[in-house]
Design a protein around this motif. Sequence first.
Motif, short mmCIF file in Angstrom:
data_model
loop_
_atom_site.label_atom_id
_atom_site.label_comp_id
_atom_site.label_asym_id
_atom_site.label_seq_id
_atom_site.Cartn_x
_atom_site.Cartn_y
_atom_site.Cartn_z
N MET A 60 0.86 -1.19 0.00
CA MET A 60 0.00 0.00 0.00
C MET A 60 0.88 1.23 0.00
N ASP A 61 0.51 2.20 -0.83
CA ASP A 61 1.29 3.45 -0.86
C ASP A 61 1.21 4.13 0.49
N GLY A 62 2.21 4.94 0.77
CA GLY A 62 2.19 5.71 2.01
C GLY A 62 1.07 6.72 2.00
N LEU A 63 0.76 7.24 3.17
CA LEU A 63 -0.31 8.23 3.26
C LEU A 63 0.27 9.62 3.36
N THR A 64 -0.43 10.58 2.81
CA THR A 64 -0.03 11.98 2.98
C THR A 64 -0.32 12.39 4.41
N PRO A 65 0.30 13.48 4.86
CA PRO A 65 0.01 13.97 6.22
C PRO A 65 -1.48 14.18 6.45
N ALA A 66 -2.17 14.71 5.44
CA ALA A 66 -3.60 14.95 5.61
C ALA A 66 -4.35 13.64 5.78
N GLU A 67 -3.96 12.66 4.98
CA GLU A 67 -4.60 11.33 5.08
C GLU A 67 -4.32 10.71 6.43
N ASN A 68 -3.08 10.89 6.90
CA ASN A 68 -2.72 10.37 8.21
C ASN A 68 -3.57 10.96 9.31
N ARG A 69 -3.81 12.27 9.21
CA ARG A 69 -4.62 12.93 10.23
C ARG A 69 -6.03 12.38 10.21
N GLU A 70 -6.55 12.19 9.01
CA GLU A 70 -7.91 11.65 8.88
C GLU A 70 -7.97 10.26 9.51
N LEU A 71 -6.95 9.46 9.23
CA LEU A 71 -6.90 8.11 9.80
C LEU A 71 -6.86 8.17 11.32
N GLU A 72 -5.99 9.05 11.84
CA GLU A 72 -5.88 9.25 13.29
C GLU A 72 -7.24 9.53 13.91
N THR A 73 -7.96 10.48 13.30
CA THR A 73 -9.27 10.85 13.83
C THR A 73 -10.19 9.64 13.87
N ARG A 74 -10.22 8.91 12.74
CA ARG A 74 -11.07 7.74 12.68
C ARG A 74 -10.71 6.72 13.75
N LEU A 75 -9.41 6.51 13.93
CA LEU A 75 -8.96 5.51 14.90
C LEU A 75 -9.30 5.93 16.32
N GLN A 76 -9.21 7.23 16.59
CA GLN A 76 -9.57 7.68 17.93
C GLN A 76 -11.05 7.41 18.20
N LYS A 77 -11.88 7.70 17.21
CA LYS A 77 -13.32 7.45 17.36
C LYS A 77 -13.56 5.98 17.64
N ARG A 78 -12.84 5.17 16.88
CA ARG A 78 -12.97 3.72 17.00
C ARG A 78 -12.55 3.26 18.39
N GLN A 79 -11.50 3.88 18.92
CA GLN A 79 -11.02 3.50 20.25
C GLN A 79 -12.04 3.80 21.32
N VAL A 80 -12.71 4.94 21.20
CA VAL A 80 -13.75 5.29 22.17
C VAL A 80 -14.86 4.24 22.11
N LYS A 81 -15.24 3.91 20.89
CA LYS A 81 -16.29 2.91 20.70
C LYS A 81 -15.89 1.58 21.33
N GLU A 82 -14.65 1.19 21.11
CA GLU A 82 -14.17 -0.09 21.64
C GLU A 82 -14.12 -0.07 23.16
N PHE A 83 -13.71 1.06 23.73
CA PHE A 83 -13.69 1.14 25.18
C PHE A 83 -15.09 0.95 25.74
N MET A 84 -16.07 1.59 25.10
CA MET A 84 -17.45 1.46 25.58
C MET A 84 -17.92 0.01 25.48
N ALA A 85 -17.48 -0.68 24.43
CA ALA A 85 -17.85 -2.09 24.26
C ALA A 85 -17.23 -2.95 25.36
N VAL A 86 -15.96 -2.68 25.65
CA VAL A 86 -15.27 -3.42 26.72
C VAL A 86 -15.99 -3.19 28.04
N PHE A 87 -16.31 -1.93 28.30
CA PHE A 87 -17.01 -1.58 29.54
C PHE A 87 -18.33 -2.32 29.62
N GLY A 88 -19.08 -2.30 28.53
CA GLY A 88 -20.37 -2.98 28.50
C GLY A 88 -20.24 -4.47 28.77
#
Lengths: 90, 88
Positions: free
Chosen positions: B1-29
């Motif tokens: 896979m080609d590398g990501l641009t800084p902008a793409e990286n930031r977008e990925l970061e944001t998505r992953l953070q959202k995902r982490q919150v979701k996963e924490f809530m699932a673990v808690f549940g």
Amino acid sequence: MFGLGRAKPTSAEKIAAIENELKVVAEMHSRMIKVCTSKCIDKAYREGELNKGEGVCLDRCSAKFFEAHQTISEQLQKEGAARGFGGPSM
Amino acid sequence: MDGLTPAENRELETRLQKRQVKEFMAVFGNLVDNCFQSCVDDFTSKALSGRESGCISRCVTKSMATQTRLGERFAELNAAMSAEMANR
């Protein structure tokens, strides 16, 4: 564009692909925890710590889980192909 | 896979953070469901008994220890599996 192969993936596609891959891994992680907890941890919760037996059981359970995952994946592909199913490689 | 641009990286970061919150809530549940299921069975009162509270507390501690241990094993096994698939 005649004669060219697949177009380069867009930003959105690249990001979605990475996110998806991580999602698959995270789901496997979560299922493994559920299954190995159920098989290894005594539900009486008499102590707050893992005892040695539970710890070892968890180690072995996770190893077996991965092996089962791979075995099933391979068999599914073989049998699926024989029956004419396609499907992504896992 | 080609590398990501800084902008793409930031977008990925944001998505992953959202995902982490979701996963924490699932673990808690899952934790609440699991510890309640295992520890609570006395409905002669509407307050948790001392026994039930103790059990829940031990359940939480043990569940976190389990997650840690399995997390370590998972990382090792996943890395091994990826390496093996790359070498095929």
